[in-house]
Design a protein around this motif. Structure first.
Motif, PDB file in Angstrom:
ATOM      1  N   LEU A 123     -78.584 -34.212 -19.931  1.00 38.45           N
ATOM      2  CA  LEU A 123     -79.359 -35.200 -19.178  1.00 38.45           C
ATOM      3  C   LEU A 123     -79.770 -36.319 -20.122  1.00 38.45           C
ATOM      4  O   LEU A 123     -80.428 -36.079 -21.135  1.00 38.45           O
ATOM      5  CB  LEU A 123     -80.589 -34.539 -18.565  1.00 38.45           C
ATOM      6  N   LEU A 124     -79.414 -37.550 -19.783  1.00 37.37           N
ATOM      7  CA  LEU A 124     -79.668 -38.713 -20.630  1.00 37.37           C
ATOM      8  C   LEU A 124     -80.771 -39.573 -20.025  1.00 37.37           C
ATOM      9  O   LEU A 124     -80.760 -39.848 -18.827  1.00 37.37           O
ATOM     10  CB  LEU A 124     -78.389 -39.540 -20.768  1.00 37.37           C
ATOM     11  N   ARG A 125     -81.715 -39.994 -20.867  1.00 36.43           N
ATOM     12  CA  ARG A 125     -82.730 -40.969 -20.439  1.00 36.43           C
ATOM     13  C   ARG A 125     -82.530 -42.267 -21.209  1.00 36.43           C
ATOM     14  O   ARG A 125     -82.388 -42.255 -22.437  1.00 36.43           O
ATOM     15  CB  ARG A 125     -84.136 -40.433 -20.692  1.00 36.43           C
ATOM     16  N   ILE A 126     -82.523 -43.386 -20.487  1.00 40.32           N
ATOM     17  CA  ILE A 126     -82.421 -44.705 -21.095  1.00 40.32           C
ATOM     18  C   ILE A 126     -83.711 -45.464 -20.773  1.00 40.32           C
ATOM     19  O   ILE A 126     -83.980 -45.755 -19.600  1.00 40.32           O
ATOM     20  CB  ILE A 126     -81.202 -45.480 -20.569  1.00 40.32           C
ATOM     21  N   ARG A 127     -84.489 -45.753 -21.797  1.00 41.27           N
ATOM     22  CA  ARG A 127     -85.794 -46.361 -21.584  1.00 41.27           C
ATOM     23  C   ARG A 127     -85.890 -47.673 -22.367  1.00 41.27           C
ATOM     24  O   ARG A 127     -85.556 -47.719 -23.555  1.00 41.27           O
ATOM     25  CB  ARG A 127     -86.900 -45.399 -21.999  1.00 41.27           C
ATOM     26  N   LYS A 128     -86.311 -48.735 -21.713  1.00 39.21           N
ATOM     27  CA  LYS A 128     -86.443 -50.040 -22.366  1.00 39.21           C
ATOM     28  C   LYS A 128     -87.538 -49.969 -23.423  1.00 39.21           C
ATOM     29  O   LYS A 128     -88.621 -49.439 -23.178  1.00 39.21           O
ATOM     30  CB  LYS A 128     -86.804 -51.087 -21.312  1.00 39.21           C
ATOM     31  N   LYS A 129     -87.248 -50.474 -24.600  1.00 40.65           N
ATOM     32  CA  LYS A 129     -88.230 -50.498 -25.678  1.00 40.65           C
ATOM     33  C   LYS A 129     -89.361 -51.475 -25.353  1.00 40.65           C
ATOM     34  O   LYS A 129     -89.144 -52.494 -24.702  1.00 40.65           O
ATOM     35  CB  LYS A 129     -87.561 -50.894 -26.993  1.00 40.65           C
ATOM     36  N   ALA A 130     -90.545 -51.162 -25.793  1.00 37.40           N
ATOM     37  CA  ALA A 130     -91.687 -52.044 -25.581  1.00 37.40           C
ATOM     38  C   ALA A 130     -91.419 -53.391 -26.220  1.00 37.40           C
ATOM     39  O   ALA A 130     -91.015 -53.485 -27.381  1.00 37.40           O
ATOM     40  CB  ALA A 130     -92.953 -51.425 -26.173  1.00 37.40           C
ATOM     41  N   GLY A 131     -91.610 -54.462 -25.453  1.00 35.60           N
ATOM     42  CA  GLY A 131     -91.411 -55.795 -25.972  1.00 35.60           C
ATOM     43  C   GLY A 131     -89.983 -56.285 -25.938  1.00 35.60           C
ATOM     44  O   GLY A 131     -89.718 -57.453 -26.245  1.00 35.60           O
ATOM     45  N   ALA A 132     -89.046 -55.414 -25.585  1.00 34.44           N
ATOM     46  CA  ALA A 132     -87.622 -55.818 -25.558  1.00 34.44           C
ATOM     47  C   ALA A 132     -87.324 -56.644 -24.311  1.00 34.44           C
ATOM     48  O   ALA A 132     -87.915 -56.458 -23.270  1.00 34.44           O
ATOM     49  CB  ALA A 132     -86.737 -54.585 -25.594  1.00 34.44           C
TER      50      ALA A 132
ATOM     51  N   ARG B 191     -86.665 -29.276 -11.884  1.00 37.01           N
ATOM     52  CA  ARG B 191     -87.377 -30.546 -11.732  1.00 37.01           C
ATOM     53  C   ARG B 191     -87.843 -31.003 -13.113  1.00 37.01           C
ATOM     54  O   ARG B 191     -88.236 -30.184 -13.942  1.00 37.01           O
ATOM     55  CB  ARG B 191     -88.595 -30.401 -10.817  1.00 37.01           C
ATOM     56  N   PHE B 192     -87.830 -32.306 -13.306  1.00 36.96           N
ATOM     57  CA  PHE B 192     -88.247 -32.859 -14.600  1.00 36.96           C
ATOM     58  C   PHE B 192     -89.306 -33.920 -14.366  1.00 36.96           C
ATOM     59  O   PHE B 192     -89.103 -34.863 -13.597  1.00 36.96           O
ATOM     60  CB  PHE B 192     -87.052 -33.446 -15.341  1.00 36.96           C
ATOM     61  N   GLU B 193     -90.464 -33.757 -15.034  1.00 41.62           N
ATOM     62  CA  GLU B 193     -91.592 -34.659 -14.849  1.00 41.62           C
ATOM     63  C   GLU B 193     -91.726 -35.679 -15.978  1.00 41.62           C
ATOM     64  O   GLU B 193     -92.757 -36.300 -16.129  1.00 41.62           O
ATOM     65  CB  GLU B 193     -92.884 -33.854 -14.743  1.00 41.62           C
ATOM     66  N   GLY B 194     -90.701 -35.836 -16.784  1.00 39.39           N
ATOM     67  CA  GLY B 194     -90.766 -36.751 -17.905  1.00 39.39           C
ATOM     68  C   GLY B 194     -91.022 -36.052 -19.223  1.00 39.39           C
ATOM     69  O   GLY B 194     -90.518 -36.459 -20.273  1.00 39.39           O
ATOM     70  N   THR B 195     -91.825 -34.985 -19.191  1.00 38.74           N
ATOM     71  CA  THR B 195     -92.056 -34.161 -20.383  1.00 38.74           C
ATOM     72  C   THR B 195     -91.873 -32.680 -20.083  1.00 38.74           C
ATOM     73  O   THR B 195     -91.635 -31.896 -20.994  1.00 38.74           O
ATOM     74  CB  THR B 195     -93.487 -34.364 -20.941  1.00 38.74           C
ATOM     75  N   THR B 196     -91.982 -32.298 -18.821  1.00 38.37           N
ATOM     76  CA  THR B 196     -92.003 -30.887 -18.449  1.00 38.37           C
ATOM     77  C   THR B 196     -90.866 -30.549 -17.500  1.00 38.37           C
ATOM     78  O   THR B 196     -90.656 -31.238 -16.503  1.00 38.37           O
ATOM     79  CB  THR B 196     -93.341 -30.534 -17.764  1.00 38.37           C
ATOM     80  N   PHE B 197     -90.144 -29.492 -17.823  1.00 36.87           N
ATOM     81  CA  PHE B 197     -89.100 -28.980 -16.944  1.00 36.87           C
ATOM     82  C   PHE B 197     -89.669 -27.840 -16.106  1.00 36.87           C
ATOM     83  O   PHE B 197     -90.295 -26.924 -16.646  1.00 36.87           O
ATOM     84  CB  PHE B 197     -87.908 -28.467 -17.761  1.00 36.87           C
ATOM     85  N   ILE B 198     -89.447 -27.902 -14.794  1.00 35.27           N
ATOM     86  CA  ILE B 198     -89.961 -26.894 -13.878  1.00 35.27           C
ATOM     87  C   ILE B 198     -88.776 -26.236 -13.170  1.00 35.27           C
ATOM     88  O   ILE B 198     -88.049 -26.906 -12.434  1.00 35.27           O
ATOM     89  CB  ILE B 198     -90.903 -27.513 -12.825  1.00 35.27           C
TER      90      ILE B 198
ATOM     91  N   GLN C 292     -83.059 -44.079 -11.122  1.00 33.48           N
ATOM     92  CA  GLN C 292     -84.114 -44.831 -11.801  1.00 33.48           C
ATOM     93  C   GLN C 292     -85.457 -44.495 -11.191  1.00 33.48           C
ATOM     94  O   GLN C 292     -85.574 -44.310  -9.977  1.00 33.48           O
ATOM     95  CB  GLN C 292     -83.839 -46.328 -11.676  1.00 33.48           C
ATOM     96  N   ASP C 293     -86.500 -44.403 -12.043  1.00 33.38           N
ATOM     97  CA  ASP C 293     -87.831 -44.117 -11.515  1.00 33.38           C
ATOM     98  C   ASP C 293     -88.573 -45.422 -11.211  1.00 33.38           C
ATOM     99  O   ASP C 293     -88.030 -46.524 -11.384  1.00 33.38           O
ATOM    100  CB  ASP C 293     -88.612 -43.199 -12.453  1.00 33.38           C
ATOM    101  N   SER C 294     -89.815 -45.296 -10.770  1.00 35.78           N
ATOM    102  CA  SER C 294     -90.577 -46.462 -10.317  1.00 35.78           C
ATOM    103  C   SER C 294     -91.003 -47.370 -11.455  1.00 35.78           C
ATOM    104  O   SER C 294     -91.449 -48.497 -11.227  1.00 35.78           O
ATOM    105  CB  SER C 294     -91.819 -45.999  -9.541  1.00 35.78           C
ATOM    106  N   LYS C 295     -90.856 -46.912 -12.697  1.00 39.28           N
ATOM    107  CA  LYS C 295     -91.237 -47.713 -13.870  1.00 39.28           C
ATOM    108  C   LYS C 295     -90.027 -48.356 -14.543  1.00 39.28           C
ATOM    109  O   LYS C 295     -90.165 -49.026 -15.562  1.00 39.28           O
ATOM    110  CB  LYS C 295     -91.987 -46.834 -14.872  1.00 39.28           C
ATOM    111  N   GLY C 296     -88.855 -48.115 -13.995  1.00 40.34           N
ATOM    112  CA  GLY C 296     -87.652 -48.710 -14.554  1.00 40.34           C
ATOM    113  C   GLY C 296     -86.882 -47.819 -15.500  1.00 40.34           C
ATOM    114  O   GLY C 296     -85.848 -48.236 -16.032  1.00 40.34           O
ATOM    115  N   VAL C 297     -87.362 -46.594 -15.749  1.00 44.22           N
ATOM    116  CA  VAL C 297     -86.663 -45.678 -16.642  1.00 44.22           C
ATOM    117  C   VAL C 297     -85.424 -45.139 -15.934  1.00 44.22           C
ATOM    118  O   VAL C 297     -85.493 -44.720 -14.775  1.00 44.22           O
ATOM    119  CB  VAL C 297     -87.576 -44.521 -17.083  1.00 44.22           C
ATOM    120  N   ILE C 298     -84.299 -45.143 -16.633  1.00 41.18           N
ATOM    121  CA  ILE C 298     -83.026 -44.713 -16.063  1.00 41.18           C
ATOM    122  C   ILE C 298     -82.672 -43.322 -16.575  1.00 41.18           C
ATOM    123  O   ILE C 298     -82.841 -43.023 -17.762  1.00 41.18           O
ATOM    124  CB  ILE C 298     -81.918 -45.718 -16.428  1.00 41.18           C
ATOM    125  N   TYR C 299     -82.188 -42.484 -15.676  1.00 48.38           N
ATOM    126  CA  TYR C 299     -81.683 -41.163 -16.037  1.00 48.38           C
ATOM    127  C   TYR C 299     -80.225 -41.075 -15.593  1.00 48.38           C
ATOM    128  O   TYR C 299     -79.870 -41.494 -14.490  1.00 48.38           O
ATOM    129  CB  TYR C 299     -82.486 -40.054 -15.362  1.00 48.38           C
TER     130      TYR C 299
END
Length: 494
Positions: A485-494, A217-224, A471-478
């Protein structure tokens, strides 16, 4: 979760891993992990290289483990810590980086011990050379156990060039600059394997990452790790499928058994009589049903009732070998079989093999997503494709418009880079369609502004084989790939 304990109390560790996009054969003091020790005076080294690789007697590492086990109370500790150790030409070692973000007392003690170990240096072209070696310490059954973690350098090299079947489109990729890309592998994180063909995002934004060598499991920063200490599965379990239902229960297909994880913990469901032929996919329906596609039909779980749909119960089906199923917003059930597709709308059954005016004739649906307007997008597999045919124009994407009209996109009439699609995601945040392919990377389809194509030759993607996109609830794509494992995250202000 990785939990370490000081001599007096248990301490919970959260770790963050940094991906190095390219790992050349010779590096200049490059830290593999985010936590830098910065005490090694080595300018250049190679990554676990050598005709004879650098080695440390396992008895020496066992001695380090025994010292830690004698000093620390590790009853409830789980997870692992990985250290990047530089071994110089003389065999002296120095820890360069690790993945414990808390820099706990236990980790600092392990660094001291590892720096005192004597190694046999790597031999390259007959001469000793400095090399980087990973040492992993795992916390199992109340103790810590260490070993050298060998790197498969072939997995760390670029996977080669993607194949772009579309020869008429030049991809300008104007949206590429709007994203941050991060990749985790089994060499820079606790991932058990770089390849996951089944992954699911739950309602708490936890990514369940299933592989042939275990689940994480991956919580965004922590692998379990999901293993024998917190689940029915061994740490090296070959997990075939994982999905999340409408109530946030997790369904796992392992060893031809179905397990469910909910508020009451893990449960085993006895579906053997229905799943004897093996499960192709476990899918969640929007109306709360669970769909098991099998070689002997579609198994539908409706609360406590199980229904089987196959050629025996429904002769209109082209085959009982069901590859995919989908319930759309109009409650129509779509079933893709190895010999074609049918749709059930209330009591009306439509067999698309008998219709000449749709892209689904002699094709099976392999995936489906729907946008907010009610347009349904299907990825297609050509049922008549011959072995060795790499790119069939019958495949691509079929679109059933909300007004009942059909569209068909392929790499001859659109900006699709290839026709065969492994996975689809409709991005409700950007209102675009993301496609994952076998050989051409990721395609991004903006319904208003056209197609873009990202792969390892034109973007930070680690490769070109994409298995699943979520995709998670904030729009981050995995995206799960053949190279991590690839994460695609929209840049702030983009």
């Amino acid at each position: 979760m990785l939990a370490l304990l000081s001599p007096t109390k248990i301490r919970r560790i959260l770790f963050i891993c940094l991906f190095i996009f390219t790992l050349p054969s010779t590096l200049s003091a490059q830290n593999l992990f985010l936590q830098k020790v910065e005490m090694c005076n080595i300018t250049n080294y190679c990554m676990d290289c050598g005709d004879v690789k650098a080695s440390c007697d396992q008895l020496a590492i066992d001695f380090v483990s025994a010292r830690i086990n004698n000093r620390y109370l590790l009853k409830d500790a789980t997870g692992s810590i990985t250290f990047q150790v530089i071994v110089d030409e003389r065999g002296f070692s120095c820890v360069l980086s690790h993945n414990d973000a808390t820099k706990s007392a236990l980790t600092n003690e392990l660094i001291t011990y590892l720096n005192g170990c004597i190694w046999k240096p790597a031999i390259l072209n007959g001469k000793p050379v400095a090399t980087s070696v990973n040492v992993i310490f795992r916390f199992i059954s109340g103790g810590v156990y260490g070993q050298v973690q060998r790197m498969d350098l072939a997995e760390m090299k670029p996977p080669g060039d993607p194949i772009i079947y579309n020869k008429t489109v030049t991809y300008a990729n104007p949206s590429l600059k709007n994203y941050d890309f991060t990749t985790w592998t089994k060499y820079n994180s606790p991932l058990v394997d770089n390849i996951s063909k089944s992954a699911a995002m739950d309602q708490s934004d936890l990514l369940w990452y299933a592989t042939e060598k275990g689940m994480t499991r991956f919580e965004g920063t922590t692998f379990i790790p999901v293993n024998e200490y917190n689940s029915p599965f061994p740490s090296d379990a070959n997990i075939k499928e994982v999905t999340i239902d409408r109530d946030n229960n997790k369904w796992v297909y392992y060893d031809n058994k179905i397990f469910m994880y909910g508020s009451g913990g893990w449960q085993l469901f006895d579906f053997k009589q229905f799943l004897a032929g093996g499960v192709n996919q476990v899918l969640n329906s929007r109306n709360g049903e669970l769909l098991f596609t099998t070689q002997n039909g579609l198994v539908v779980k409706r609360k406590d009732k199980v229904v089987v749909i196959n050629k025996k119960s429904m002769p209109e089906m082209p085959s009982s070998n069901v590859l995919f199923a989908y319930v759309d917003s109009q409650k129509r059930l779509w079933i893709g079989t190895s010999k074609g597709t049918i749709m059930i709308d209330k009591s009306v059954i439509t067999s698309f093999n008998s219709l000449n005016n749709t892209p689904l004739k002699n094709a099976t649906i392999s995936g489906a997503v729907e946008d907010e307007k009610g347009n349904v997008y299907f990825s297609l597999v050509d049922c008549e494709k011959q072995a060795g045919d790499s790119d069939s124009d019958k495949e691509g994407i079929a679109v059933l418009k909300f007004n009942g009209n059909w569209l068909h996109y392929n790499d001859k009439n659109s900006g699709m880079p290839a026709n065969h699609v492994n996975t689809m995601l409709y991005d409700k945040f950007e209102h675009v369609l993301w496609l994952g392919t076998d050989e051409s990377g990721i395609a991004r389809f903006d319904l208003n502004n056209g197609w873009e194509n990202y792969h390892n030759n034109n973007s930070p993607l680690p490769g070109f084989t994409i298995y699943q996109i979520v995709q998670d609830s904030k729009g981050v794509i995995y995206a799960t790939t053949a190279n991590g494992l690839l994460r695609i995250r929209k840049k702030a202000g983009a």
